[in-house]
Write an enzyme that holds these catalytic residues in place. Structure first.
Site, short mmCIF file in Angstrom:
data_model
loop_
_atom_site.label_atom_id
_atom_site.label_comp_id
_atom_site.label_asym_id
_atom_site.label_seq_id
_atom_site.Cartn_x
_atom_site.Cartn_y
_atom_site.Cartn_z
N LYS A 87 0.84 -1.22 0.00
CA LYS A 87 0.00 0.00 0.00
C LYS A 87 0.87 1.26 0.00
O LYS A 87 0.68 2.16 -0.81
CB LYS A 87 -0.92 0.02 1.23
CG LYS A 87 -1.83 -1.18 1.35
CD LYS A 87 -2.76 -1.07 2.55
CE LYS A 87 -2.07 -1.11 3.91
NZ LYS A 87 -1.35 -2.37 4.23
N ARG B 8 -10.14 0.47 8.36
CA ARG B 8 -9.80 -0.93 8.53
C ARG B 8 -10.98 -1.72 9.10
O ARG B 8 -10.91 -2.94 9.19
CB ARG B 8 -8.64 -1.08 9.53
CG ARG B 8 -7.28 -1.10 8.89
CD ARG B 8 -6.28 -0.88 10.00
NE ARG B 8 -5.04 -1.56 9.77
CZ ARG B 8 -3.95 -0.97 9.26
NH1 ARG B 8 -3.99 0.26 8.87
NH2 ARG B 8 -2.84 -1.64 9.14
N ARG C 195 11.45 -5.46 5.14
CA ARG C 195 11.27 -4.04 4.79
C ARG C 195 12.25 -3.18 5.62
O ARG C 195 12.46 -3.43 6.80
CB ARG C 195 9.85 -3.59 5.10
CG ARG C 195 9.72 -2.07 5.05
CD ARG C 195 8.36 -1.52 5.38
NE ARG C 195 7.61 -2.35 6.27
CZ ARG C 195 6.28 -2.45 6.24
NH1 ARG C 195 5.59 -1.77 5.37
NH2 ARG C 195 5.66 -3.23 7.10
N ARG D 226 11.12 -1.32 11.25
CA ARG D 226 9.94 -1.03 12.07
C ARG D 226 9.79 -2.02 13.22
O ARG D 226 9.98 -3.22 13.04
CB ARG D 226 8.68 -1.07 11.19
CG ARG D 226 8.15 0.30 10.89
CD ARG D 226 7.11 0.29 9.82
NE ARG D 226 5.91 -0.47 10.19
CZ ARG D 226 4.83 -0.52 9.42
NH1 ARG D 226 4.80 0.15 8.28
NH2 ARG D 226 3.78 -1.21 9.79
N ARG E 51 -0.37 -9.32 12.92
CA ARG E 51 -0.99 -8.23 12.14
C ARG E 51 -1.81 -8.80 10.99
O ARG E 51 -2.90 -8.31 10.69
CB ARG E 51 0.09 -7.28 11.61
CG ARG E 51 0.67 -6.39 12.70
CD ARG E 51 2.00 -5.77 12.31
NE ARG E 51 1.93 -5.02 11.08
CZ ARG E 51 3.00 -4.78 10.30
NH1 ARG E 51 4.18 -5.25 10.64
NH2 ARG E 51 2.85 -4.07 9.22
#
Ligand code: AP5
Length: 213
Positions: A14, A88, A127, A153, A164
């Protein structure tokens, strides 16, 4: 003028796609995840919200609805925006409808990025983000330049990423039917090179523009 929503599980791409689309359309990327992380870094996020994010859960609807209300009122969002990671849940989507209706606005489209679960884990865990530029990299698929100031992160540890994804499946399950019923949902295959996904997203957006013309 384009008001759109990106929906998709953690690591679906996203944020990566949002940066390209927002540059192309001249609209701001509004990411509730980025706003919450900025609040955490500034020391203004309540400990229980830091805890929820750290475990891979959601923060309460009223918190993110408040963030979106304030952010979409800013001047740069007057001519459109891309909501990345909001809504969400169905209550968040309903609140967004109410907010926009109160301004005589509406959403143009909702794009759902579909990516296989195993790929999501790999994408999120590897990431890295450049702290200075916000540019998103991937250690395998999009390696950062040697001078990047990288950040990993806190919620990109494998066990948290799995939570998640589970949270997404549980909490967001009703959102896609909600937007499908409203005639707003477009599903886009998020697997393939970044540029390939971008061209799918762009053609989905072009089809919206054609319908409106
Ligand atoms: P948020 O920051 O929104 O995280 P997320 O939804 O889990 O999404 P990600 O940022 O992990 O992934 P992405 O889809 O943006 O993927 P990216 O482009 O980076 O939310 C974080 C937390 O905040 C939530 O868990 C929750 O606690 C809270 N929160 C936020 N919004 C909320 C809300 N509305 N309600 C309640 N709580 C909320 O890509 C991932 C990686 O893959 C990168 O390394 C990238 O380089 C790579 N990649 C991307 N595309 C490709 C491709 N095509 N091929 C190969 N690699 C690719």
């Amino acid at each position: 003028m384009l008001r759109l929503v990106f929906v998709g599980p953690p690591g679906a791409g996203k944020g990566t796609q949002a940066k390209v689309i927002c540059t192309q359309y001249g609209i701001p990327q509004i990411s509730t995840g980025d706003m919450l992380r900025a609040a955490k870094a500034a020391g203004t996020l309540a400990p229980e919200l830091i805890d929820a994010m750290g475990k891979g859960g959601l923060v309460p609807d009223e918190i993110v609805i408040g963030l979106i209300k304030d952010r979409t009122e800013k001047d740069d969002a007057k001519n459109g925006f891309l909501l990345d990671g909001f809504p969400r849940t169905v209550p968040q989507a309903e609140a967004l409808n109410t907010l926009l209706a109160g301004r005589n606005h509406k959403l143009d489209t909702v794009l759902a990025l579909n990516v296989d679960k195993n790929l999501l884990i790999e994408r999120a865990c590897l990431r890295r983000t450049d702290k200075r530029t916000g540019q998103i990299y991937h250690l395998k698929y999009n390696p950062p330049p040697p001078d990047a100031d990288l950040e990993h992160r806190a919620d990109d540890q494998e066990d948290v990423v799995r939570n998640r994804v589970e949270t997404y499946e549980k909490m967001t399950a009703d959102l896609l039917p909600f937007y499908r019923k409203a005639g707003l949902l477009q599903e886009v295959d998020g697997v393939g090179k970044v540029e390939e996904v971008t061209s799918r997203v762009l053609s989905a957006l072009e089809s919206v523009k054609k319908k409106e013309a």
